[in-house]
Enzyme design. Structure first.
Site, PDB file in Angstrom:
ATOM      1  N   HIS A  15      41.136  36.651  31.553  1.00 25.16           N
ATOM      2  CA  HIS A  15      39.947  37.494  31.861  1.00 25.16           C
ATOM      3  C   HIS A  15      40.287  38.935  31.489  1.00 25.16           C
ATOM      4  CE1 HIS A  15      36.380  38.600  34.581  1.00 25.16           C
ATOM      5  NE2 HIS A  15      36.801  39.739  34.029  1.00 25.16           N
ATOM      6  N   HIS A  17      38.864  42.788  29.560  1.00 28.39           N
ATOM      7  CA  HIS A  17      37.849  43.663  28.951  1.00 28.39           C
ATOM      8  C   HIS A  17      38.513  44.501  27.864  1.00 28.39           C
ATOM      9  CE1 HIS A  17      34.833  42.754  32.031  1.00 28.39           C
ATOM     10  NE2 HIS A  17      35.877  42.660  32.835  1.00 28.39           N
ATOM     11  N   LEU A  18      38.082  44.314  26.629  1.00 25.92           N
ATOM     12  CA  LEU A  18      38.676  45.082  25.505  1.00 25.92           C
ATOM     13  C   LEU A  18      37.752  46.180  25.006  1.00 25.92           C
ATOM     14  CD1 LEU A  18      40.416  42.325  23.350  1.00 25.92           C
ATOM     15  CD2 LEU A  18      41.513  44.107  24.727  1.00 25.92           C
ATOM     16  N   ARG A  19      36.498  46.186  25.476  1.00 16.17           N
ATOM     17  CA  ARG A  19      35.505  47.175  25.005  1.00 16.17           C
ATOM     18  C   ARG A  19      35.366  47.073  23.480  1.00 16.17           C
ATOM     19  NH1 ARG A  19      34.421  46.841  30.253  1.00 16.17           N
ATOM     20  NH2 ARG A  19      35.454  48.379  31.553  1.00 16.17           N
ATOM     21  N   ASN A  43      30.777  41.736  28.147  1.00 17.84           N
ATOM     22  CA  ASN A  43      29.848  42.724  28.745  1.00 17.84           C
ATOM     23  C   ASN A  43      29.893  44.067  28.009  1.00 17.84           C
ATOM     24  OD1 ASN A  43      32.451  43.200  29.826  1.00 17.84           O
ATOM     25  ND2 ASN A  43      31.624  44.129  31.682  1.00 17.84           N
ATOM     26  N   LYS A 101      29.817  33.494  30.086  1.00 12.98           N
ATOM     27  CA  LYS A 101      30.013  34.288  31.302  1.00 12.98           C
ATOM     28  C   LYS A 101      28.708  34.479  32.046  1.00 12.98           C
ATOM     29  CE  LYS A 101      32.184  36.896  34.235  1.00 12.98           C
ATOM     30  NZ  LYS A 101      33.023  38.053  34.119  1.00 12.98           N
ATOM     31  N   HIS A 138      31.153  35.547  37.525  1.00 14.48           N
ATOM     32  CA  HIS A 138      31.350  36.703  38.405  1.00 14.48           C
ATOM     33  C   HIS A 138      30.632  36.336  39.703  1.00 14.48           C
ATOM     34  CE1 HIS A 138      32.013  41.079  39.231  1.00 14.48           C
ATOM     35  NE2 HIS A 138      31.191  40.731  40.201  1.00 14.48           N
ATOM     36  N   HIS A 176      38.352  36.343  38.959  1.00 20.46           N
ATOM     37  CA  HIS A 176      38.902  37.350  39.881  1.00 20.46           C
ATOM     38  C   HIS A 176      38.575  37.062  41.347  1.00 20.46           C
ATOM     39  CE1 HIS A 176      34.856  38.780  39.137  1.00 20.46           C
ATOM     40  NE2 HIS A 176      35.147  39.354  38.007  1.00 20.46           N
ATOM     41  N   ASP A 249      41.515  40.907  34.571  1.00 23.89           N
ATOM     42  CA  ASP A 249      40.302  41.718  34.720  1.00 23.89           C
ATOM     43  C   ASP A 249      40.628  43.196  34.462  1.00 23.89           C
ATOM     44  OD1 ASP A 249      37.644  42.382  35.085  1.00 23.89           O
ATOM     45  OD2 ASP A 249      37.750  42.384  37.263  1.00 23.89           O
TER      46      ASP A 249
HETATM   47  C1  NCD Z   1      34.442  45.224  34.974  1.00 27.25           C
HETATM   48  C2  NCD Z   1      34.117  46.192  33.827  1.00 27.25           C
HETATM   49  O1  NCD Z   1      34.380  47.392  33.971  1.00 27.25           O
HETATM   50  O2  NCD Z   1      33.659  45.723  32.773  1.00 27.25           O
HETATM   51  N1  NCD Z   1      34.636  45.989  36.178  1.00 27.25           N
HETATM   52  C3  NCD Z   1      35.330  45.588  37.286  1.00 27.25           C
HETATM   53  O3  NCD Z   1      35.325  46.301  38.290  1.00 27.25           O
HETATM   54  N2  NCD Z   1      36.011  44.469  37.305  1.00 27.25           N
HETATM   55  C4  NCD Z   1      33.374  44.207  35.117  1.00 27.25           C
HETATM   56  C5  NCD Z   1      33.757  43.046  36.004  1.00 27.25           C
HETATM   57  O4  NCD Z   1      34.559  42.187  35.621  1.00 27.25           O
HETATM   58  O5  NCD Z   1      33.254  42.985  37.141  1.00 27.25           O
HETATM   59 ZN    ZN Z   2      35.906  41.546  34.483  1.00 21.64          ZN
END
Ligand code: NCD
Ligand code: ZN
Length: 354
Positions: A15, A17-19, A43, A101, A138, A176, A249
């Site tokens: 899990h 986030h790479l943006r 996302n 997701k 989520h 998470h 995460d």
């Molecule tokens: C994540 C994000 O910033 O994209 N933020 C977080 O607090 N975990 C989104 C997510 O996984 O809930």
């Molecule tokens: Zn996340």
């Protein structure tokens, strides 16, 4: 088990986030140094809702992998009320898409395109169950009446239980997990229901967010809970139960969007993820179980091979930098978990320099 050195098959992050854009280079480098593969969250703005978008994003990630490192992004689609069974069939047919997701609408960062009414996506969930495509959830209630600390437990009890009843074959990951209730629910669910656990939920409880003042970099969603929940997460992660596996995460936000009047949710841990998890397992006397949690159970759940290359961690003090650069957002910088603090473990060898 008390050792000063531990070797594992190269772990994966289930899990992440790479943006996108200019930040991608730095963010991919942090993860690729430690992990062989990562389930990449969809996302973005706009969200990754089709296979075509996922494939284009995958190419951008691959182009950002530093020379000499091998890193495989495992792509996901963002479920919206407009997702069709044709979208799902295309995802099932695509070897690069590994999950879909589910964000309850508005539950977290960039979740506004998510799903409000699960009945409206019922046929899509049936198509996923039939195609063996995992639903990554989520798991937080979006009912404004529900207290922020209860949102996960309420969602698991009221919504997820119904999803599993209606779709008994659906492969599902509760992302998470942050509560004892979610841990218990996952443990008692069928074998094809699993959960990821972050390093920050294993290391901190909600008191840490208010230690001597408000600590915005510890604000994430799901929000940190009471100590007893953290203890339940540590017990699950170190239990050897293959339903529970590593997912950081790691969620980078530029410093000024965290240190402000209304800060974003997300904690960045990719710079030292394995070291943070090693600390948890070490303190629990369970370092011998780290390889299962970090390197074997995730591939098992997703039907992928365990890595053949290895990484080595040593008990060795080092200090986390106060910040890292974050290119995308102008003068950006990123405040990592443990900024300026000492770490007990260090990744010393990664024979991944391939
Ligand atoms: C994540 C994000 O910033 O994209 N933020 C977080 O607090 N975990 C989104 C997510 O996984 O809930
Ligand atoms: Zn996340």
């Amino acid at each position: 088990m008390n050792v000063d050195r531990i070797e594992l098959p190269r772990p994966d992050d289930w899990h992440l986030h790479l943006r996108d854009g200019a930040a991608l280079g730095e963010l991919v480098a942090h993860s690729a140094r430690q992990f062989g593969r990562a389930i990449v969250m969809p996302n973005l703005r706009p969200p990754i809702t089709s296979v075509a978008m996922a494939l284009a994003y995958r190419e951008r990630i691959l182009a950002a992998v530093p020379a000499g490192l091998a890193f495989e992004p495992l792509m996901t689609l963002y479920l919206t009320p407009k997702t069709t069974t044709a979208d799902i069939d295309a995802a099932v047919a695509c070897p690069y898409v590994h999950g879909v997701k589910l964000y309850p609408a508005g539950a977290t960062t960039n979740a506004d395109s998510g799903v409000r009414d699960l009945d409206g996506v019922d046929t899509v969930l049936s198509a996923m169950a039939a195609g063996g495509l995992p639903l990554l959830v989520h798991a937080e209630s979006i009912d404004p009446q529900v207290d922020v600390f209860d949102r996960e437990a309420v969602f698991v009890r009221e919504t997820l239980s119904r999803v599993v009843e209606r779709h008994p074959q659906l492969r599902l990951v509760v992302e998470h997990v942050s509560t004892a209730q979610a841990v218990d629910w996952v443990r008692d669910a069928p074998a094809h229901v699993g959960a990821t656990i972050t390093a920050h939920h294993l290391l901190y409880d909600r008191n840490a967010m208010f230690q001597g003042g408000i600590r915005p970099h510890l604000y994430c969603l799901p929000v940190l809970k009471r100590a007893r929940h953290r203890q339940a997460l540590v017990a699950a992660a170190t239990s050897g139960n293959p339903k529970f596996f590593l997912g950081t995460d790691s969620a980078p936000h530029e410093r000024s969007t965290k240190e402000t009047g209304c800060g974003c949710a997300g904690t960045f841990t990719a710079h030292a993820a394995l070291e943070l998890y090693a600390e948890v397992f070490d303190r629990a006397g369970a370092l011998d179980r780290l390889a299962g949690f970090a390197s074997r159970f995730g591939p098992g759940f997703y039907g992928l091979p365990v890595a053949t290359d290895r990484v080595t961690l040593e008990r060795q003090a080092w200090t986390v930098p106060a910040s890292y650069p974050l290119g995308a957002l102008g003068e950006g910088e990123l405040v990592p978990l443990r900024a300026g603090e000492e770490m007990a473990w260090r990744l010393v060898a990664a024979d991944a320099i391939r």
